[in-house]
Structure formats: C-alpha cells, structure tokens
Write a protein that holds these residues in place. Structure first.
Motif, PDB file in Angstrom:
ATOM      1  N   ILE A 163       0.823  -1.208   0.000  1.00 33.27           N
ATOM      2  CA  ILE A 163       0.000   0.000   0.000  1.00 33.27           C
ATOM      3  C   ILE A 163       0.868   1.274   0.000  1.00 33.27           C
ATOM      4  O   ILE A 163       0.477   2.304  -0.532  1.00 33.27           O
ATOM      5  CB  ILE A 163      -1.000  -0.038   1.183  1.00 33.27           C
ATOM      6  CG1 ILE A 163      -2.311   0.620   0.778  1.00 33.27           C
ATOM      7  CG2 ILE A 163      -0.461   0.592   2.429  1.00 33.27           C
ATOM      8  CD1 ILE A 163      -3.449   0.390   1.733  1.00 33.27           C
TER       9      ILE A 163
ATOM     10  N   TRP B 176      -4.003   7.617   4.939  1.00 31.32           N
ATOM     11  CA  TRP B 176      -5.352   7.895   4.429  1.00 31.32           C
ATOM     12  C   TRP B 176      -5.598   9.394   4.356  1.00 31.32           C
ATOM     13  O   TRP B 176      -6.171   9.896   3.381  1.00 31.32           O
ATOM     14  CB  TRP B 176      -6.412   7.208   5.305  1.00 31.32           C
ATOM     15  CG  TRP B 176      -6.217   5.729   5.371  1.00 31.32           C
ATOM     16  CD1 TRP B 176      -5.779   5.000   6.435  1.00 31.32           C
ATOM     17  CD2 TRP B 176      -6.417   4.788   4.301  1.00 31.32           C
ATOM     18  NE1 TRP B 176      -5.696   3.664   6.098  1.00 31.32           N
ATOM     19  CE2 TRP B 176      -6.082   3.509   4.800  1.00 31.32           C
ATOM     20  CE3 TRP B 176      -6.839   4.898   2.972  1.00 31.32           C
ATOM     21  CZ2 TRP B 176      -6.152   2.351   4.027  1.00 31.32           C
ATOM     22  CZ3 TRP B 176      -6.917   3.752   2.193  1.00 31.32           C
ATOM     23  CH2 TRP B 176      -6.575   2.501   2.718  1.00 31.32           C
TER      24      TRP B 176
ATOM     25  N   THR C  14      -0.022   3.647  -6.370  1.00 30.79           N
ATOM     26  CA  THR C  14      -0.085   4.901  -7.133  1.00 30.79           C
ATOM     27  C   THR C  14      -1.420   5.080  -7.861  1.00 30.79           C
ATOM     28  O   THR C  14      -1.576   6.003  -8.651  1.00 30.79           O
ATOM     29  CB  THR C  14       1.051   4.949  -8.191  1.00 30.79           C
ATOM     30  OG1 THR C  14       0.957   3.752  -8.962  1.00 30.79           O
ATOM     31  CG2 THR C  14       2.408   5.075  -7.553  1.00 30.79           C
TER      32      THR C  14
ATOM     33  N   ASN D  90      -5.901   4.968  -7.720  1.00 33.59           N
ATOM     34  CA  ASN D  90      -6.955   5.828  -7.179  1.00 33.59           C
ATOM     35  C   ASN D  90      -7.264   5.419  -5.728  1.00 33.59           C
ATOM     36  O   ASN D  90      -7.825   4.360  -5.467  1.00 33.59           O
ATOM     37  CB  ASN D  90      -8.199   5.674  -8.069  1.00 33.59           C
ATOM     38  CG  ASN D  90      -9.328   6.572  -7.634  1.00 33.59           C
ATOM     39  OD1 ASN D  90      -9.534   6.818  -6.438  1.00 33.59           O
ATOM     40  ND2 ASN D  90     -10.070   7.083  -8.604  1.00 33.59           N
ATOM     41  N   TRP D  91      -6.946   6.286  -4.793  1.00 35.02           N
ATOM     42  CA  TRP D  91      -7.074   5.943  -3.366  1.00 35.02           C
ATOM     43  C   TRP D  91      -8.521   5.817  -2.909  1.00 35.02           C
ATOM     44  O   TRP D  91      -8.854   5.015  -2.055  1.00 35.02           O
ATOM     45  CB  TRP D  91      -6.316   6.959  -2.509  1.00 35.02           C
ATOM     46  CG  TRP D  91      -4.858   6.619  -2.480  1.00 35.02           C
ATOM     47  CD1 TRP D  91      -3.943   6.885  -3.465  1.00 35.02           C
ATOM     48  CD2 TRP D  91      -4.161   5.879  -1.468  1.00 35.02           C
ATOM     49  NE1 TRP D  91      -2.713   6.364  -3.115  1.00 35.02           N
ATOM     50  CE2 TRP D  91      -2.824   5.757  -1.885  1.00 35.02           C
ATOM     51  CE3 TRP D  91      -4.523   5.329  -0.250  1.00 35.02           C
ATOM     52  CZ2 TRP D  91      -1.856   5.096  -1.131  1.00 35.02           C
ATOM     53  CZ3 TRP D  91      -3.562   4.677   0.520  1.00 35.02           C
ATOM     54  CH2 TRP D  91      -2.245   4.562   0.070  1.00 35.02           C
ATOM     55  N   LYS D  92      -9.372   6.617  -3.520  1.00 35.85           N
ATOM     56  CA  LYS D  92     -10.787   6.538  -3.147  1.00 35.85           C
ATOM     57  C   LYS D  92     -11.349   5.168  -3.562  1.00 35.85           C
ATOM     58  O   LYS D  92     -12.086   4.520  -2.807  1.00 35.85           O
ATOM     59  CB  LYS D  92     -11.566   7.676  -3.820  1.00 35.85           C
ATOM     60  CG  LYS D  92     -13.009   7.727  -3.419  1.00 35.85           C
ATOM     61  CD  LYS D  92     -13.669   8.996  -3.927  1.00 35.85           C
ATOM     62  CE  LYS D  92     -15.180   8.876  -3.883  1.00 35.85           C
ATOM     63  NZ  LYS D  92     -15.850  10.028  -4.451  1.00 35.85           N
TER      64      LYS D  92
ATOM     65  N   LEU E 197      -9.606   2.479  -4.009  1.00 37.84           N
ATOM     66  CA  LEU E 197      -8.954   1.463  -3.170  1.00 37.84           C
ATOM     67  C   LEU E 197      -9.728   1.294  -1.862  1.00 37.84           C
ATOM     68  O   LEU E 197     -10.043   0.175  -1.426  1.00 37.84           O
ATOM     69  CB  LEU E 197      -7.516   1.909  -2.875  1.00 37.84           C
ATOM     70  CG  LEU E 197      -6.751   1.110  -1.823  1.00 37.84           C
ATOM     71  CD1 LEU E 197      -6.407  -0.280  -2.349  1.00 37.84           C
ATOM     72  CD2 LEU E 197      -5.461   1.812  -1.423  1.00 37.84           C
ATOM     73  N   LEU E 198     -10.073   2.419  -1.258  1.00 34.57           N
ATOM     74  CA  LEU E 198     -10.808   2.385   0.009  1.00 34.57           C
ATOM     75  C   LEU E 198     -12.196   1.785  -0.205  1.00 34.57           C
ATOM     76  O   LEU E 198     -12.647   0.925   0.562  1.00 34.57           O
ATOM     77  CB  LEU E 198     -10.928   3.813   0.561  1.00 34.57           C
ATOM     78  CG  LEU E 198     -11.534   3.943   1.957  1.00 34.57           C
ATOM     79  CD1 LEU E 198     -10.597   3.375   3.019  1.00 34.57           C
ATOM     80  CD2 LEU E 198     -11.844   5.411   2.289  1.00 34.57           C
TER      81      LEU E 198
ATOM     82  N   HIS F  84      -3.626  10.952   1.443  1.00 34.49           N
ATOM     83  CA  HIS F  84      -4.101  10.734   0.071  1.00 34.49           C
ATOM     84  C   HIS F  84      -5.536  11.193  -0.176  1.00 34.49           C
ATOM     85  O   HIS F  84      -5.888  11.498  -1.310  1.00 34.49           O
ATOM     86  CB  HIS F  84      -3.953   9.255  -0.311  1.00 34.49           C
ATOM     87  CG  HIS F  84      -2.518   8.868  -0.491  1.00 34.49           C
ATOM     88  ND1 HIS F  84      -1.832   9.100  -1.655  1.00 34.49           N
ATOM     89  CD2 HIS F  84      -1.636   8.293   0.360  1.00 34.49           C
ATOM     90  CE1 HIS F  84      -0.584   8.673  -1.516  1.00 34.49           C
ATOM     91  NE2 HIS F  84      -0.435   8.188  -0.298  1.00 34.49           N
ATOM     92  N   LEU F  85      -6.334  11.205   0.852  1.00 34.61           N
ATOM     93  CA  LEU F  85      -7.756  11.519   0.625  1.00 34.61           C
ATOM     94  C   LEU F  85      -8.232  12.768   1.367  1.00 34.61           C
ATOM     95  O   LEU F  85      -9.378  13.198   1.197  1.00 34.61           O
ATOM     96  CB  LEU F  85      -8.629  10.329   1.040  1.00 34.61           C
ATOM     97  CG  LEU F  85      -8.525   9.110   0.113  1.00 34.61           C
ATOM     98  CD1 LEU F  85      -9.155   7.884   0.759  1.00 34.61           C
ATOM     99  CD2 LEU F  85      -9.212   9.412  -1.214  1.00 34.61           C
TER     100      LEU F  85
ATOM    101  N   TYR G  53     -11.679  11.260   4.169  1.00 40.08           N
ATOM    102  CA  TYR G  53     -11.573   9.790   4.193  1.00 40.08           C
ATOM    103  C   TYR G  53     -12.463   9.167   5.264  1.00 40.08           C
ATOM    104  O   TYR G  53     -12.977   8.061   5.091  1.00 40.08           O
ATOM    105  CB  TYR G  53     -10.112   9.346   4.326  1.00 40.08           C
ATOM    106  CG  TYR G  53      -9.563   9.217   5.723  1.00 40.08           C
ATOM    107  CD1 TYR G  53      -9.676   8.018   6.443  1.00 40.08           C
ATOM    108  CD2 TYR G  53      -8.880  10.276   6.331  1.00 40.08           C
ATOM    109  CE1 TYR G  53      -9.144   7.899   7.727  1.00 40.08           C
ATOM    110  CE2 TYR G  53      -8.353  10.164   7.605  1.00 40.08           C
ATOM    111  CZ  TYR G  53      -8.493   8.984   8.293  1.00 40.08           C
ATOM    112  OH  TYR G  53      -7.972   8.854   9.562  1.00 40.08           O
TER     113      TYR G  53
END
Ligand code: XIL
Length: 336
Positions: free
Chosen positions: A115, A162, A119, A121-123, A125-126, A165-166, A170
């Motif tokens: 993690i 978190w 690289t 899309n973090w949204k 991924l969550l 990145h968000l 988040y």
C-alpha cells in the motif's frame, strides 16, 4: 544468559500454575451482565488451544478478532483477498451463537507493505476494500470499527496514509462505503485514551457529531480502555463514557485490559495485586452498567489469558498463564 532467563521463566510458570485463588463458579461472565461481554480472539489459538477455546465458548457472548479482519491480513496483495481466518471465525461465531464485531476497516497500522507504493486511485482502493470486506459478511457481522485511531492527543486529526491521500474526507467516505455495503450494521469509531484525555474526546465527538448531522450513519464510539491499576481514575472513565452517551452514541468499552506495574519477566501477581486488579475490573464494569441502557453496546476484553495478551508483561487479563481464573474474573461477575 538466555538459558538462565528461560529457566527463570519456566520456574515462574511452574510456580504460577501452583497459585490458588478463591475461585467463583464457572457460570459465563455475560450471564451476570445486562450487556454483551466479549473477548478478542486469535484465530490460531482458537484452532489449536482447547483451554483457550472453551473459555471463549463458555464465558463470552461477543467476539472481536484481535487481528484477522485487519487490512494486512485480509488484503495481503493488491489483487488478492485472504478470507481463510475470517471465514473460520464467522463459522465459529455462528456455531456458538456469538455476536461478531468487525475490527477494523481503516487504520494507519497493520497495513500491507504494497500500500505504501500504491499509485492508483485511493478513493477506489478504500471503496473496494470496505465493500469487499463488509459485503462478504453482510449476514454475519453485527457491527464494525470503521475507523480506528484517527485522532491525535490534542484532538486534531492524525497524519496517516489515508489523510495524506484523501484528506479529511476519508472518514466520511469510510462510513459511507461501510453503510452502503451493509445497511444493517452498527458502525463505530474506535480510539484509545478517550477515557483519560478530554481534549482528544472533544475532538472525536465534535468531528463525528458534525458528520452525523450531515446524514452519515455513525452509531457508536469504542473506548479502547487499555488502562492500568491506577490510571485513569474511575471518575474519568464514568465522565468520558457519559459524555459519549449524552452525545447520542452507543458506548463500547472495546479493548479492555488492566495492566499491573510489575517487574520484568514476572508471570504472576501477588495476592494484593490480584485483588487490586479485580477491584479495577469490578469498578469499570459497574460504571459501564450505570450508563443508560440504550447506549450500552458491551464490554470486550482484549484477550483470554495473560499468556495471550498483546502486552503480557502487564498481566492484564482475567485468566492467568495456566488459564486458571484470576480474582478479576470473579469480579466481572459480581454485578448481581
Ligand atoms: C493489537 C493486537 O492485540 C496485537 O496482536 C497486534 O500485534 C497489534 O495490534 N489498538 C487496536 C488493536 O485497535 O487492534 C491493537 O491490537 C491494540 C491497540
């Protein structure tokens, strides 16, 4: 040197097994409480250790996995979920009619190493992680710690992967994704020192109240309750838990244990230490039972025996190294 300390430990263990306490009956702890009483379990102990297993089956009516549902274990690779231990625990809970509390979906700790190099899309991924995990156990898991330990001691948001990145969003996203994946589940925020630090507690309650007011479902707050024999005071515990209840949240004492300040390597407590620890468990249980019933979610003890505790040096649990009941075990049953 190592050998000597090994002999010493063995000697301590043997003397520990000879220790006799004034025992109480074997009736389950939860049958003495008006709220669920749970325990954190380690899946491999549950599979292989019959003493451990029978305590879990006979004494508690709620279960939290100590590690099995954490990100690291559930999604060890970017494209691979591992449900072996979680499926086992879900089947176990069904078989023995235990409430299952999921711990935890979003945390800065116990993350897989991939993690840190992610690289994409973090949204997404969550969303994917939460949707897969909560969705898979939609019929089986009653409640979730959606976000764990997101605040600093001064009540501001902790800097985590978190948040990086968000952004602040988040936390809202995590609760939304969890709710969408299981409309029935009770959703919790969980943290430590809430019982002892009013600044942190205020930060958490203000933030969550604001989110709730914007329509996000947040049902409760987990106070981890990793405490010592002397700190915090029982009045602090009472006040903090009442503040959470008055703000309209369920209260979960979610990871309770009582560390004794012992010398290194000690595997048993003196008679007076055992009694002190028992009194502490009794007063926390009593304080909890005085909360308004509609705010009571339950108390979960963070492990079975001192041998299994995540901080074994504190000898903090209800059963000793030999799985014998300690006075603290009887104290938890002294409510009625
Ligand atoms: C601990 C487990 O008990 C250990 O086995 C593991 O090595 C580390 O995590 N707060 C939490 C829990 O929310 O998930 C932690 O559990 C203890 C602190």
């Amino acid at each position: 040197m190592k050998k000597i300390s090994l002999y010493f430990s063995l000697f301590s263990l043997l003397s520990c097994s000879k220790q006799t306490f004034t025992a109480c009956d074997q009736s389950s702890i939860y049958s003495h409480a008006t709220f669920p009483v749970g325990v954190a379990v380690d899946v491999s102990e549950l599979k292989t250790n019959s003493q451990y297993r029978s305590i879990v089956i006979n004494q508690f009516n709620s279960i939290t996995a100590e590690n099995a549902f954490k990100f690291l274990h559930v999604q060890p690779d970017i494209n691979r979920y591992d449900w072996e231990e979680t499926d086992y625990l879900v089947d176990f809970a069904k078989q023995y009619n235990k409430r299952l509390h999921g711990h935890t979906l979003v945390w800065h700790s116990q993350l897989p190493s991939w993690i840190y190099g992610f690289t994409g899309n973090w949204k997404e991924l969550l969303r994917d992680h939460i949707t897969q995990e909560v969705g898979r156990y939609k019929q089986d898991i009653f409640s979730w710690d959606v976000v764990n330990e997101a605040f600093n001691e001064d009540g501001t948001l902790r800097s985590t992967i978190w948040l990086d990145h968000l952004g602040v969003d988040y936390i809202r996203l995590a609760f939304e994704f969890a709710h969408t994946a299981n409309l029935e589940a009770k959703l919790f925020y969980n943290d430590y020192n809430l019982e002892s630090n009013p600044a942190k507690l205020k930060g958490v309650i203000d933030f969550l109240t604001h989110l709730k007011a914007s329509g996000i479902q947040i049902d409760g707050i987990g106070m981890q309750m990793h405490i010592t024999n002397t700190f915090p005071s029982i009045n602090q515990v009472a006040e903090a838990s009442k503040t959470i209840a008055d703000a309209g949240f369920l209260v979960h004492f979610s990871e309770m244990d009582v560390y004794m300040n012992t010398a290194d390597g000690k595997t048993f407590l003196s008679k007076s230490e055992l009694q002190e620890q028992a009194n502490r468990y009794a007063s926390v249980f009593t304080t909890y039972s005085q909360l308004n019933e509609k705010n009571q979610f339950g108390i979960t003890i963070w492990g079975v025996s001192d041998a299994d505790s995540w901080i074994p040096a504190g000898l903090p649990l209800l059963f000793d190294y030999s799985y014998e009941q300690k006075p603290a075990y009887c104290a938890c049953k002294s409510l009625k």
